[in-house]
Design a protein around this motif. Structure first.
Motif, short mmCIF file in Angstrom:
data_model
loop_
_atom_site.label_atom_id
_atom_site.label_comp_id
_atom_site.label_asym_id
_atom_site.label_seq_id
_atom_site.Cartn_x
_atom_site.Cartn_y
_atom_site.Cartn_z
N ILE A 76 0.83 -1.21 0.00
CA ILE A 76 0.00 0.00 0.00
C ILE A 76 0.87 1.26 0.00
N GLU A 77 1.94 1.28 0.79
CA GLU A 77 2.83 2.44 0.80
C GLU A 77 3.51 2.61 -0.55
N THR A 80 0.59 3.77 -3.12
CA THR A 80 -0.08 5.06 -2.93
C THR A 80 0.88 6.24 -2.80
N LYS A 81 2.07 6.01 -2.22
CA LYS A 81 2.99 7.12 -2.00
C LYS A 81 4.03 7.29 -3.10
N PHE A 84 1.48 5.58 -7.72
CA PHE A 84 0.37 6.40 -8.20
C PHE A 84 0.82 7.84 -8.51
N THR A 184 -10.17 -0.35 -5.19
CA THR A 184 -10.11 0.85 -6.01
C THR A 184 -11.39 1.06 -6.82
#
Length: 418
Positions: A76-77, A80-81, A84, A184
């Protein structure tokens, strides 16, 4: 074009051994001993293995630009960080075309003749595939938020329908629906996809990839990802579930009942610390399993030879030393998204020729053991896709690889200087 492949040791067909192969147009016309005659081209495969090309069933080809951009992070990190935001800034038509084309060369050089891609601007992926001469399933990534190529899920669904019309008569290209994941996309968007699909449409989706994903879906939708997929009507025989690391035994039964498929992506799962998928449980339950690498941003390569070895070894750690033996692993790696039968008369002529001149090929007791446990992609000598020689004596026939790499390096300078 007629092609004769002589004196090779065939594996991955109905029977192993030294045979000649005749290719007429894009299919295997004959397999027999000591074939003679007039052919447009003859390939001497003496001291070589002749086998079906690999099928990389889960890729994000244009992400070659982001290889090594963000490592050693949780899923996820990382997503998303880092990924993306990079995609929002750098992904456009030109980038997807150039970087996907570069990735296709990487695929071919490691023995792959087929891929299944989920990304953006997939028309550019198809364009590159046709130029390179590789077989591919293209799928426009569908998410609820704006992507580099579509404003929302509705637009991505409409684009998928348009791509289906555009490439319906193209033998090298299939078009799939690609809902990115259940975290999503809303229930509403997932249901819209379910209403659009035809009976033979492929659905390509990330599912049960990590604990973080499952917790997010439980928090937002009060259900596990597979429950969501089942509820909206997207757990189907042509649904391909990528990763599936955190799938329970009860869920495996439901996947089997639905005849859905699993795409095992072991190296990416390990690199993102997602875990080991229960592949042996899938196989024992009768669930079909395919193999993929993921994109280079999370693997960091597209080498199916390396992926095969890793796939087998990690299952031995999870279960026991007999798990996912060499021949079973090989059969998963060559499983095609275009045709069930491989390296038999009448099948599509997607063939890799493997040199046995390397140190690791001596001695040769079991060719499957060699391919899975000893071989590396440098042993791939020739690749034939759809009856055309695209890689000969470790050189690309149709494409200037240095020129494509140069274009990727120019784009990479912009990423490095951001």
């Amino acid at each position: 074009m007629s092609l004769l492949i002589k004196n090779g040791y065939l594996i991955g067909g109905k029977k192993d051994g030294i045979y000649d192969i005749v290719v007429e147009k894009n299919r295997i016309a004959r397999i027999d001993k000591s074939i003679e005659g007039d052919f447009d081209e003859v390939i001497d495969a003496n001291n070589c293995l002749v086998m079906p090309t690999f099928c990389n069933a889960h890729t994000h080809l244009a992400m070659s630009l982001f290889r090594g951009l963000a490592d050693d992070l949780s899923l996820i990190e990382w997503l998303t960080k880092h990924i993306f935001p990079a995609e929002a800034e750098f992904v456009n038509k030109e980038m997807v075309y150039i970087c996907s084309k570069f990735s296709m060369l990487e695929l071919i050089a490691s023995g792959s003749g087929c891929f299944s891609d989920m990304y953006f601007f997939e028309e550019e992926v198809a364009k590159a595939a046709l130029e390179v001469g590789i077989r591919g399933v293209i799928a426009e990534g569908i998410v609820d938020f704006p992507s580099p190529s579509c404003k929302n899920a509705d637009e991505a669904i409409a684009k998928t329908k348009s791509l289906k019309r555009e490439f319906k008569n193209e033998g090298l290209i299939k078009v799939a629906y690609a809902p990115h994941s259940t975290y999503t996309l809303s229930f509403e968007s997932l249901k819209k996809i379910a209403l659009e699909i035809d009976e033979d449409d492929i659905i390509h989706i990330h599912l049960n990839e990590s604990d973080g994903e499952i917790q997010q879906v439980l928090s937002e939708k009060k259900k596990r990802p597979l429950d969501v997929l089942e509820e909206v009507g997207l757990l189907l025989p042509n649904t391909f579930l990528a990763h599936s690391v955190k799938t329970t035994k009860e869920e495996i039964k439901r996947i089997k009942a639905a005849k859905a498929k699993i795409i095992h992506v072991p190296q990416s799962n390990f690199k993102l610390s997602s875990g080991i998928a229960p592949v042996c449980d899938f196989l024992k339950s009768g669930v079909e399993v395919y193999l993929g690498t993921d994109g280079q941003a999370s693997n960091n390569n597209l080498d199916m030879v390396e992926e095969m070895r890793f796939a087998s070894l990690v299952q031995k750690v999870k279960y026991d030393e007999k798990s996912l033996n060499a021949k079973t692993t090989f059969s998963i790696a060559i499983k095609s998204l275009f045709e069930r039968d491989r390296l038999v008369e009448g099948a599509l002529a997607d063939i890799a020729i493997v040199s046995l001149d390397s140190f690791e090929a001596v001695p040769m007791y079991n060719p499957y053991s060699f391919v899975v446990y000893a071989m590396n992609s440098r042993s791939i000598r020739d690749v034939i896709i759809d009856g055309e020689i695209v890689y000969r004596n470790r050189e690309f026939v149709k494409i200037d690889a240095n020129e494509v790499a140069f274009e990727v390096k120019k784009l990479a300078k912009k990423v490095a200087n951001r």
